[in-house]
Design a protein around this motif. Sequence first.
Motif, PDB file in Angstrom:
ATOM      1  N   LYS A   1       0.830  -1.202   0.000  1.00 54.42           N
ATOM      2  CA  LYS A   1       0.000   0.000   0.000  1.00 54.42           C
ATOM      3  C   LYS A   1       0.868   1.257   0.000  1.00 54.42           C
ATOM      4  O   LYS A   1       0.555   2.233  -0.689  1.00 54.42           O
ATOM      5  N   LEU A   2       1.950   1.228   0.770  1.00 55.76           N
ATOM      6  CA  LEU A   2       2.862   2.370   0.822  1.00 55.76           C
ATOM      7  C   LEU A   2       3.479   2.634  -0.544  1.00 55.76           C
ATOM      8  O   LEU A   2       3.573   3.780  -0.984  1.00 55.76           O
ATOM      9  N   VAL A   3       3.892   1.573  -1.232  1.00 49.91           N
ATOM     10  CA  VAL A   3       4.465   1.732  -2.570  1.00 49.91           C
ATOM     11  C   VAL A   3       3.446   2.400  -3.489  1.00 49.91           C
ATOM     12  O   VAL A   3       3.777   3.317  -4.240  1.00 49.91           O
ATOM     13  N   ASN A   4       2.200   1.958  -3.428  1.00 52.08           N
ATOM     14  CA  ASN A   4       1.155   2.574  -4.259  1.00 52.08           C
ATOM     15  C   ASN A   4       0.963   4.052  -3.938  1.00 52.08           C
ATOM     16  O   ASN A   4       0.733   4.859  -4.834  1.00 52.08           O
ATOM     17  N   GLU A   5       1.068   4.412  -2.670  1.00 48.03           N
ATOM     18  CA  GLU A   5       0.862   5.795  -2.261  1.00 48.03           C
ATOM     19  C   GLU A   5       1.989   6.723  -2.710  1.00 48.03           C
ATOM     20  O   GLU A   5       1.748   7.880  -3.055  1.00 48.03           O
ATOM     21  N   ILE A   6       3.216   6.236  -2.697  1.00 46.91           N
ATOM     22  CA  ILE A   6       4.365   7.102  -3.000  1.00 46.91           C
ATOM     23  C   ILE A   6       4.897   6.931  -4.410  1.00 46.91           C
ATOM     24  O   ILE A   6       5.861   7.596  -4.790  1.00 46.91           O
ATOM     25  N   MET A   7       4.269   6.089  -5.206  1.00 47.31           N
ATOM     26  CA  MET A   7       4.769   5.772  -6.535  1.00 47.31           C
ATOM     27  C   MET A   7       4.983   7.010  -7.407  1.00 47.31           C
ATOM     28  O   MET A   7       5.948   7.083  -8.156  1.00 47.31           O
ATOM     29  N   ASP A   8       4.119   7.985  -7.323  1.00 43.71           N
ATOM     30  CA  ASP A   8       4.200   9.162  -8.176  1.00 43.71           C
ATOM     31  C   ASP A   8       5.030  10.297  -7.573  1.00 43.71           C
ATOM     32  O   ASP A   8       5.202  11.333  -8.205  1.00 43.71           O
ATOM     33  N   GLN A   9       5.543  10.099  -6.389  1.00 43.60           N
ATOM     34  CA  GLN A   9       6.333  11.137  -5.725  1.00 43.60           C
ATOM     35  C   GLN A   9       7.814  10.855  -5.962  1.00 43.60           C
ATOM     36  O   GLN A   9       8.451  10.107  -5.232  1.00 43.60           O
ATOM     37  N   HIS A  10       8.364  11.483  -6.983  1.00 43.74           N
ATOM     38  CA  HIS A  10       9.730  11.193  -7.413  1.00 43.74           C
ATOM     39  C   HIS A  10      10.799  11.595  -6.394  1.00 43.74           C
ATOM     40  O   HIS A  10      11.915  11.080  -6.441  1.00 43.74           O
ATOM     41  N   ASP A  11      10.471  12.467  -5.472  1.00 45.83           N
ATOM     42  CA  ASP A  11      11.437  12.871  -4.461  1.00 45.83           C
ATOM     43  C   ASP A  11      11.591  11.814  -3.354  1.00 45.83           C
ATOM     44  O   ASP A  11      12.454  11.930  -2.497  1.00 45.83           O
ATOM     45  N   LEU A  12      10.784  10.763  -3.403  1.00 46.99           N
ATOM     46  CA  LEU A  12      10.846   9.708  -2.390  1.00 46.99           C
ATOM     47  C   LEU A  12      11.458   8.423  -2.941  1.00 46.99           C
ATOM     48  O   LEU A  12      11.077   7.324  -2.569  1.00 46.99           O
ATOM     49  N   GLU A  13      12.443   8.563  -3.802  1.00 49.97           N
ATOM     50  CA  GLU A  13      13.081   7.401  -4.440  1.00 49.97           C
ATOM     51  C   GLU A  13      13.717   6.460  -3.409  1.00 49.97           C
ATOM     52  O   GLU A  13      13.574   5.252  -3.500  1.00 49.97           O
ATOM     53  N   THR A  14      14.397   7.018  -2.426  1.00 52.97           N
ATOM     54  CA  THR A  14      15.041   6.194  -1.406  1.00 52.97           C
ATOM     55  C   THR A  14      14.010   5.394  -0.613  1.00 52.97           C
ATOM     56  O   THR A  14      14.207   4.204  -0.357  1.00 52.97           O
TER      57      THR A  14
END
Length: 89
Positions: free
Chosen positions: A26-39
């Motif tokens: 679920k977390l991956v789905n939530e942050i998938m489009d936020q490119h600043d959260l690559e790490t």
Amino acid sequence: MSVQKIDRSILVDEKAMRFRKDELYKLVNEIMDQHDLETLMIATLTKIAFTDYLLGLDVMENKRLESMINVVNSNRGTNHELHDFYIRF
């Protein structure tokens, strides 16, 4: 998560680990489009693979993780592969 140390052994609660793995997806789905959260994205995918390892599952057979990596690659323009997250001790 329930972890108990018993005479130099570690006991992992499967139900808790599977719940945790679902939460990581679920977390991956939530942050998938936020490119600043690559790490955070890489760390989360690695945690999913490590959870598979703890559950005695072969990461290379996790089609859900492989599919998630493909979606991440298409959204972010990256080139991660399932074997990048393969964990074995």
